[in-house]
Design a protein around this motif. Structure first.
Motif, mmCIF file in Angstrom:
data_model
loop_
_atom_site.group_PDB
_atom_site.id
_atom_site.type_symbol
_atom_site.label_atom_id
_atom_site.label_comp_id
_atom_site.label_asym_id
_atom_site.label_seq_id
_atom_site.Cartn_x
_atom_site.Cartn_y
_atom_site.Cartn_z
ATOM 1 N N PHE A 1 67.737 26.903 18.356
ATOM 2 C CA PHE A 1 67.017 26.007 19.255
ATOM 3 C C PHE A 1 65.950 26.766 20.024
ATOM 4 C CE2 PHE A 1 66.446 24.912 23.698
ATOM 5 C CZ PHE A 1 65.721 23.744 23.544
ATOM 6 N N LEU A 2 66.320 27.916 20.577
ATOM 7 C CA LEU A 2 65.347 28.697 21.355
ATOM 8 C C LEU A 2 64.170 29.138 20.482
ATOM 9 C CD1 LEU A 2 67.747 30.823 23.573
ATOM 10 C CD2 LEU A 2 66.277 28.924 24.294
ATOM 11 N N PHE A 3 64.440 29.514 19.248
ATOM 12 C CA PHE A 3 63.385 29.894 18.321
ATOM 13 C C PHE A 3 62.436 28.717 18.076
ATOM 14 C CE2 PHE A 3 61.825 30.527 13.935
ATOM 15 C CZ PHE A 3 61.152 31.731 14.122
ATOM 16 N N ALA A 4 62.999 27.534 17.782
ATOM 17 C CA ALA A 4 62.182 26.340 17.554
ATOM 18 C C ALA A 4 61.407 25.970 18.822
ATOM 19 C CB ALA A 4 63.057 25.179 17.101
ATOM 20 N N HIS A 5 62.035 26.123 19.971
ATOM 21 C CA HIS A 5 61.390 25.789 21.235
ATOM 22 C C HIS A 5 60.179 26.693 21.494
ATOM 23 C CE1 HIS A 5 60.825 24.402 25.287
ATOM 24 N NE2 HIS A 5 61.063 25.606 25.784
ATOM 25 N N VAL A 6 60.322 27.975 21.216
ATOM 26 C CA VAL A 6 59.197 28.903 21.386
ATOM 27 C C VAL A 6 58.063 28.521 20.431
ATOM 28 C CG1 VAL A 6 58.451 31.302 21.041
ATOM 29 C CG2 VAL A 6 60.551 30.811 22.310
ATOM 30 N N LEU A 7 58.416 28.185 19.190
ATOM 31 C CA LEU A 7 57.384 27.800 18.218
ATOM 32 C C LEU A 7 56.665 26.522 18.622
ATOM 33 C CD1 LEU A 7 59.045 28.598 14.771
ATOM 34 C CD2 LEU A 7 57.233 29.861 15.950
ATOM 35 N N SER B 1 47.005 23.920 18.472
ATOM 36 C CA SER B 1 46.508 22.568 18.236
ATOM 37 C C SER B 1 47.199 21.599 19.194
ATOM 38 C CB SER B 1 46.767 22.165 16.778
ATOM 39 O OG SER B 1 46.485 20.805 16.593
ATOM 40 N N PRO B 2 46.547 21.255 20.279
ATOM 41 C CA PRO B 2 47.159 20.318 21.230
ATOM 42 C C PRO B 2 47.532 18.977 20.590
ATOM 43 C CG PRO B 2 45.281 21.388 22.235
ATOM 44 C CD PRO B 2 45.283 21.783 20.777
ATOM 45 N N GLU B 3 46.760 18.529 19.605
ATOM 46 C CA GLU B 3 47.081 17.259 18.931
ATOM 47 C C GLU B 3 48.389 17.385 18.150
ATOM 48 O OE1 GLU B 3 44.080 18.910 18.317
ATOM 49 O OE2 GLU B 3 42.990 17.814 19.865
ATOM 50 N N ILE C 1 55.930 16.566 20.005
ATOM 51 C CA ILE C 1 56.634 16.066 21.187
ATOM 52 C C ILE C 1 56.988 14.591 21.020
ATOM 53 C CG2 ILE C 1 56.394 15.616 23.668
ATOM 54 C CD1 ILE C 1 56.930 18.577 22.856
ATOM 55 N N LYS C 2 56.115 13.843 20.355
ATOM 56 C CA LYS C 2 56.387 12.424 20.110
ATOM 57 C C LYS C 2 57.635 12.254 19.241
ATOM 58 C CE LYS C 2 54.034 8.215 18.695
ATOM 59 N NZ LYS C 2 52.790 7.658 18.153
ATOM 60 N N TYR D 1 60.165 14.084 19.284
ATOM 61 C CA TYR D 1 61.335 14.415 20.087
ATOM 62 C C TYR D 1 61.870 13.213 20.850
ATOM 63 C CZ TYR D 1 60.428 19.405 19.335
ATOM 64 O OH TYR D 1 60.251 20.639 18.792
ATOM 65 N N LYS D 2 61.136 12.133 20.876
ATOM 66 C CA LYS D 2 61.562 10.947 21.621
ATOM 67 C C LYS D 2 62.319 9.953 20.743
ATOM 68 C CE LYS D 2 57.712 11.529 24.798
ATOM 69 N NZ LYS D 2 58.398 12.190 25.861
ATOM 70 N N THR D 3 62.759 10.386 19.560
ATOM 71 C CA THR D 3 63.496 9.519 18.644
ATOM 72 C C THR D 3 64.997 9.580 18.937
ATOM 73 O OG1 THR D 3 63.759 11.250 16.981
ATOM 74 C CG2 THR D 3 61.753 9.893 16.840
ATOM 75 N N PRO D 4 65.731 8.541 18.548
ATOM 76 C CA PRO D 4 67.186 8.547 18.761
ATOM 77 C C PRO D 4 67.901 9.716 18.074
ATOM 78 C CG PRO D 4 66.455 6.324 18.347
ATOM 79 C CD PRO D 4 65.268 7.219 18.095
ATOM 80 N N LEU D 5 67.458 10.089 16.879
ATOM 81 C CA LEU D 5 68.104 11.197 16.182
ATOM 82 C C LEU D 5 67.977 12.495 16.979
ATOM 83 C CD1 LEU D 5 69.535 12.420 13.751
ATOM 84 C CD2 LEU D 5 67.284 12.746 12.699
ATOM 85 N N VAL D 6 66.794 12.771 17.479
ATOM 86 C CA VAL D 6 66.589 13.986 18.267
ATOM 87 C C VAL D 6 67.358 13.894 19.583
ATOM 88 C CG1 VAL D 6 64.876 15.442 19.424
ATOM 89 C CG2 VAL D 6 64.394 14.507 17.160
#
Length: 126
Positions: free
Chosen positions: A29-35, A43-45, A51-52, A54-59
C-alpha cells in the motif's frame, strides 16, 4: 528466551503468519501510495483520474481491509514487544494474543459504518 518461545502453538503460528502478511500488505500500500502521489508532478490529469477510481465501492472495501491490516499489525506488534521485553510476556502470550484479537474485532466493528458509509449508502440507499 529459548528459540520458538514467542510463536509456540497453533495460535502463535497463525499470529506469526498474520503479522508477516499484514506487514507485506502495508508495504505494498505504501509503495502504491508513493507512486500515485508522485503522479501529481508528472500528470495532474492522470492523478485526478487515479483519485477518481479511489472513490469506488471496491476500493472502499479495500480501504477497510487496509485499516484491518494496519490495526492488527500494530496491536500484534505491541504484543510482540511485550513478549520480548516483559519478563512474564512468554507466559501470557496466548492470553495477550486473544486480547489483541478481541480488541481488533471491537475496533473493526466500531469502524465498519464510518469507513464503509459511502459504499453502504450507494448499495442500499439511505
Amino acid at each position: 528466551m529459548p528459540a520458538g518461545t514467542l510463536y509456540r502453538g497453533r495460535e502463535g503460528m497463525w499470529s506469526w503468519v498474520a503479522h508477516r502478511v499484514t506487514g507485506v500488505l502495508i508495504f505494498f500500500f505504501l509503495f502504491a501510495h508513493v507512486l500515485d502521489t508522485a503522479l501529481v508532478r508528472v500528470s495532474p490529469e492522470s492523478y485526478d483520474s487515479v483519485i477518481k477510481t479511489y472513490k469506488t465501492p471496491l476500493v472502499n472495501l479495500m480501504e477497510y481491509g487496509l485499516v484491518a491490516a494496519i490495526l492488527f499489525h500494530a496491536l500484534n506488534g505491541l504484543r510482540v514487544v511485550a513478549v520480548d521485553f516483559w519478563s512474564k510476556g512468554p507466559k501470557y502470550q496466548k492470553q495477550m494474543l486473544w486480547t489483541v484479537v478481541g480488541v481488533w474485532v471491537l475496533l473493526m466493528a466500531g469502524s465498519f459504518y464510518g469507513i464503509l458509509q459511502h459504499t453502504l449508502i450507494s448499495w442500499f440507499g439511505k
